[in-house]
Design a protein around this motif. Structure first.
Motif, PDB file in Angstrom:
ATOM      1  N   LYS A 184       2.971  -7.158   7.640  1.00 21.08           N
ATOM      2  CA  LYS A 184       2.023  -6.157   8.149  1.00 21.08           C
ATOM      3  C   LYS A 184       0.879  -5.880   7.176  1.00 21.08           C
ATOM      4  N   ARG A 185       1.102  -6.170   5.897  1.00 20.41           N
ATOM      5  CA  ARG A 185       0.055  -6.135   4.866  1.00 20.41           C
ATOM      6  C   ARG A 185      -0.670  -4.786   4.751  1.00 20.41           C
ATOM      7  N   ALA A 186       0.110  -3.739   4.540  1.00 15.07           N
ATOM      8  CA  ALA A 186      -0.511  -2.432   4.308  1.00 15.07           C
ATOM      9  C   ALA A 186      -1.411  -2.456   3.082  1.00 15.07           C
ATOM     10  N   GLU A 187      -1.063  -3.286   2.087  1.00 16.22           N
ATOM     11  CA  GLU A 187      -1.916  -3.339   0.888  1.00 16.22           C
ATOM     12  C   GLU A 187      -3.304  -3.876   1.216  1.00 16.22           C
ATOM     13  N   GLU A 216       7.196  -2.144  -5.222  1.00 19.80           N
ATOM     14  CA  GLU A 216       6.368  -2.955  -6.111  1.00 19.80           C
ATOM     15  C   GLU A 216       4.913  -3.051  -5.671  1.00 19.80           C
ATOM     16  N   ARG A 217       4.696  -3.190  -4.356  1.00 23.13           N
ATOM     17  CA  ARG A 217       3.353  -3.506  -3.870  1.00 23.13           C
ATOM     18  C   ARG A 217       2.618  -2.321  -3.258  1.00 23.13           C
ATOM     19  N   ILE A 218       3.348  -1.393  -2.643  1.00 28.30           N
ATOM     20  CA  ILE A 218       2.704  -0.325  -1.885  1.00 28.30           C
ATOM     21  C   ILE A 218       2.704   1.008  -2.632  1.00 28.30           C
ATOM     22  N   ILE A 252      -2.679  -8.102   9.849  1.00 28.30           N
ATOM     23  CA  ILE A 252      -1.392  -8.800   9.840  1.00 28.30           C
ATOM     24  C   ILE A 252      -1.498 -10.178   9.187  1.00 28.30           C
ATOM     25  N   ASP A 253      -0.354 -10.631   8.674  1.00 25.77           N
ATOM     26  CA  ASP A 253      -0.288 -11.925   8.006  1.00 25.77           C
ATOM     27  C   ASP A 253       0.894 -12.729   8.553  1.00 25.77           C
ATOM     28  N   ALA A 274      -8.776  -6.193  13.438  1.00 19.31           N
ATOM     29  CA  ALA A 274      -7.546  -6.977  13.316  1.00 19.31           C
ATOM     30  C   ALA A 274      -7.839  -8.389  12.848  1.00 19.31           C
ATOM     31  N   LEU A 275      -6.961  -8.901  11.999  1.00 18.03           N
ATOM     32  CA  LEU A 275      -7.052 -10.301  11.590  1.00 18.03           C
ATOM     33  C   LEU A 275      -6.613 -11.220  12.728  1.00 18.03           C
TER      34      LEU A 275
END
Length: 349
Positions: A184-187, A216-218, A252-253, A274-275
């Motif tokens: 979902k790539r919130a970052e 770790e990322r968010i 999104i990814d 959106a991607l």
């Protein structure tokens, strides 16, 4: 018609908080009841419905601290469905492919809506074996990894027109709604908002499976100025978040099978950035309901073009393409076809 709806047990129907599949099952079930069908819903015991509820367990699995093995609860429920199958004109499964071996024993018309991703390597073997099981996709894009499955139709999701109110005058923030997962790539959403110089509000579920990713990322990004995490929201919170947003970010990814949050935003009149992945080009109308982009740079540029999107037109696309009435129409046609009935509900000859 007498119709069984078989829901997964991870969330109640409808969910108390996050839960896409169970939410769609609820909307469809209630619309079928409204149309006069006799509907039986197999779901967790804390579900709420106008249909006849045949509960499996007291609570949704995610909210039940005693629930250890989700397979056990689903196995018991599916065993009951098979035992009671003779009561129904058609049985509609929403339990991925867990029930496929049992479906061959039903002796009744049935179909399965596939709500999840189908691009995982091990999934191909399932559909190579079960070429006889009639299945429904939620987007044409979803079919690509398993084109040889027994596809009956594509039925896009739909939701009640009155569920999320139209908001003609939003506030100036961007929104992210979903789950904190790598797909979902919130970052990326946070990065887009910071590049655009806009505030962002995030409402998302944290799965135990992705707790390390979140930590770790968010989590470090949530301390940045202009970034607000509002937690996991209910329907009221969702309406406030989406309706007040200048745009929903959907970076999104992964090959998204549908993306329910896109049409929830459209219902509020809120454009989506959106991607171009999975179902996005199929669900979105580029330049009408928002912008379909190919990079974070294009997404950032789209934030400066939001005044080009007519929020009234965005809502109209939702009403024309993604209402619960249209979704129920599509499924009714499939039910009649499988049960050998004509459009008036009589046996076809």
């Amino acid at each position: 018609m007498r119709i069984a709806q078989v829901a997964p047990l991870h969330e109640s129907v409808p969910p108390k908080l996050y839960g896409g599949t169970e939410r769609v099952v609820s909307w469809l079930t209630e619309e079928l009841v409204r149309r006069g069908h006799e509907v039986v819903l197999y779901a967790s015991g804390d579900s709420e419905t106008g249909a006849e509820l045949r509960p499996a367990g007291e609570r949704a699995l995610r909210l039940d601290p005693r629930a250890i093995d989700p397979l056990a609860a689903h196995t018991a429920m599916l065993g009951r469905v098979v035992r009671e199958a003779g009561e129904f004109d058609v049985i509609h499964f929403h339990t991925d492919f867990l029930h496929f071996p049992l479906a061959r024993l039903l002796g009744r018309p049935h179909l399965t809506t596939l709500h999840g991703r189908l691009d995982l390597p091990e999934v191909a073997a399932v559909f190579a074996e079960f070429t006889d099981i009639p299945v429904v996709s939620i987007s044409d894009s979803q079919r690509h990894p398993v084109r040889r499955a027994n596809w009956l139709a594509t039925v896009h999701h739909g939701l009640p027109r009155s569920l999320l109110p139209f908001r003609p005058h939003p506030e100036g923030y961007l929104a992210f709604l979903g789950r904190f997962t790598p797909e979902k790539r919130a970052e990326w959403a946070i990065e887009i908002a910071r590049r655009a110089g806009m505030e962002i509000r995030l409402a998302a579920k944290i799965d135990p499976l992705h707790q390390a990713y979140f930590d770790e990322r968010i989590r470090p990004l949530l301390r940045l100025p202009g970034v607000e995490y509002v937690g996991e929201v209910d329907e009221r919170g969702k309406a406030e978040l989406l309706g007040g947003a200048a745009a929903l970010l959907f970076p999104i990814d992964w090959p998204e099978p549908f993306g329910l949050v896109m049409i929830e935003a459209m219902a509020c009149g809120t454009p989506v950035i959106a991607l171009r992945r999975g179902s996005v080009p199929e669900v979105m109308e580029d330049g009408v309901t928002g912008f379909v982009v190919d990079s974070l740079e294009e997404a950032t540029a789209a934030c400066a073009r939001l005044d080009e999107i007519d929020r009234v037109a965005c809502r109209r696309v939702f009403e024309r393409r993604f209402s619960v009435e249209r979704m129920a129409d599509d499924y009714e046609r499939l039910y009649r076809r499988l049960a050998g009935l004509d459009t008036a509900g009589r046996l076809a000859v």
